[in-house]
Enzyme design. Structure first.
Site, PDB file in Angstrom:
ATOM      1  N   LYS A  35       0.848  -1.196   0.000  1.00  0.00           N
ATOM      2  CA  LYS A  35       0.000   0.000   0.000  1.00  0.00           C
ATOM      3  C   LYS A  35       0.883   1.246   0.000  1.00  0.00           C
ATOM      4  CE  LYS A  35      -3.774   1.993   2.815  1.00  0.00           C
ATOM      5  NZ  LYS A  35      -4.617   1.747   4.016  1.00  0.00           N
ATOM      6  N   SER A 112      -9.423   1.633   3.117  1.00  0.00           N
ATOM      7  CA  SER A 112      -8.619   2.412   2.201  1.00  0.00           C
ATOM      8  C   SER A 112      -7.572   1.558   1.472  1.00  0.00           C
ATOM      9  CB  SER A 112      -7.911   3.542   2.957  1.00  0.00           C
ATOM     10  OG  SER A 112      -7.008   3.028   3.927  1.00  0.00           O
ATOM     11  N   SER A 136      -9.769  -0.621   7.451  1.00  0.00           N
ATOM     12  CA  SER A 136      -9.243  -0.502   6.087  1.00  0.00           C
ATOM     13  C   SER A 136      -8.540  -1.727   5.539  1.00  0.00           C
ATOM     14  CB  SER A 136      -8.301   0.713   6.002  1.00  0.00           C
ATOM     15  OG  SER A 136      -9.035   1.907   6.118  1.00  0.00           O
TER      16      SER A 136
END
Length: 433
Positions: A35, A112, A136
């Site tokens: 990420k 996210s 997330s």
């Protein structure tokens, strides 16, 4: 419909990071994605927004969690898309595009950590790194039909990771296979290989399963049949978690008057946990990023723009109560689960929504989601989202929660349940609920 990118839109930047010559072999041959919230030496950490990338220099060192995976023999193939400033559960990013959910291409992938979840679900990598503040990792895992773990808060270093809210930020990871999920956990949590321990009790909070928009039996039947086959039915206990929280977390009463009466179903004490968690997250996000937000004035998408406006208005009022709620929730759930107990929960209230769903519907879903996600979030407990096949061709999941520090026990249990769950999922797919 536009042609689908070969990587499902999961990656923001591709590159190869190979293990050093001195690497061990625990994860030899495995590939992973990162990420774009983790520092990689020589690369700008984009934090989901082009203005952030423009106003920050390349990282001078690599986040320890990434180095640990490389040193265990894994190879990274790049950085993945995330929601702007890691502040959404949807996975939609107006700047970089929305990664395509392989389970349901017309639906949100969840955020996210959207790109990291999609990279695993699309079989582009063996596992991936994400972060979980309010949900997330857990939410996109559920939406994309894969495994995802939020480990016990504070057990894995967040050094070299952009802060969202320190009281909740956790490094998490995704995998399609519980064996891989466990192997990565052994590395990141520095766990020895130990024999699985049988759970002493598994709690089914019936009020929490009423949040589901699909028949709750589709979830509980698969789980209970699997537990019964492995451990017998006597370890299962049913309860009303909302009543327990109301009694054992007295500070939560402060926020019970703020419950949203517009929701089709809510549990006031769990809504209070959610309200507290979201308030503390907003406050810490403001402390972390107010200077950048007010000086740069980044262009933000509709959902995140509204939340950032709330952030900038947040004061320290009631923040001490939020910390009391966290402490009381951890104590209450530690008493409930003891050493080897498990709490089973819906990960989220239902399947992923369609892309570009209206804001009111999404906010309603977020509110109900946080009633579930804030339970482990406030306690700082470890939680694994487990895929349970599909219902109406959309992914179904359940989560198992264990006490703080019981990550090894939980990861072993999830791996142990895999075969039995797979059998029951196949039976359930042919049943009507």
């Amino acid at each position: 419909m536009a042609a689908l990118k070969s990587d499902n839109g999961a990656f923001i930047e591709k590159f190869v990071l190979r293990p050093p010559p001195t690497a061990s072999t625990e994860l030899n041959g495995f590939t992973f994605a990162i990420k774009d919230i983790f520092d990689i030496e020589g690369y700008v950490t984009g934090f989901g927004h082009p203005d952030w990338a423009k106003t920050h220099s390349p990282a001078v060192s690599t986040a320890p969690v990434v180095s640990a995976l490389l040193n265990a023999g894994a190879t990274s193939i790049g950085k993945t898309v995330l929601d702007e400033l890691a502040y959404s559960l949807n996975g939609e990013n107006i700047h970089y595009g929305t990664p395509v959910n392989p389970c349901a291409p017309d639906r949100i992938p969840g955020g996210s950590s959207s790109g990291s979840a999609v990279a695993v679900a699309a079989k582009l990598v063996d596992f991936s790194l994400g972060t979980d503040t309010g949900g997330s990792v857990r939410a996109p895992a559920a939406f994309c039909g894969i495994y995802g773990i939020r480990p016990s808060h504070g057990l894995i270093s967040t050094s070299g990771v952009r802060d969202n809210s320190q009281s909740f930020d956790s490094v998490g990871w995704f995998a399609r296979d519980p064996v891989v999920l466990n192997k990565v956990g052994r590395v990141l949590l520095q766990l020895p290989n130990v024999e699985p321990v049988q759970p002493t009790h598994i709690i089914i909070p019936d009020d929490c399963f009423k949040f589901l928009s699909i028949p709750s039996d589709r979830v509980t039947w698969v789980l209970l049949k699997s537990i019964e086959k492995l451990f017998g039915g006597k370890i299962v206990r049913h309860m009303n978690l909302g009543d327990y929280i109301k009694d054992k977390v007295p500070s939560s009463k402060h926020f019970m008057g703020e419950c949203d009466d517009q929701l089709e179903y809510n549990v006031p004490s769990l809504m209070a946990l959610s309200t507290s968690m979201r308030l503390l997250q907003r406050y810490e996000f403001r402390i972390n990023h107010e200077e950048w937000l007010t000086s740069v004035k980044p262009h933000l998408g509709p959902g995140i723009s509204d939340r950032v406006q709330q952030v900038l208005k947040t004061t320290s009022e009631n923040i001490d109560i939020c910390h009391m709620i966290k402490n009381e929730t951890r104590a209450a759930l530690t008493d409930l689960l003891e050493e080897f107990g498990i709490l089973a929960l819906p990960t989220v209230p239902g399947p992923p929504y369609k892309l570009q769903t209206d804001a009111v519907t999404l906010e309603n879903f977020r509110a109900r989601s946080f009633s579930l996600l804030s339970i482990a979030g406030n306690a700082g407990f470890c939680q694994v989202s487990i895929p349970l096949g599909t219902y109406d061709n959309l992914p179904v999941s359940v989560s198992l929660v264990a006490k703080h520090g019981a990550d090894s026990f939980l990861l072993n249990l999830v791996e142990q349940l895999h075969g039995s769950l797979k059998e029951q999922i196949e039976i359930a797919q042919g049943m009507s609920f």
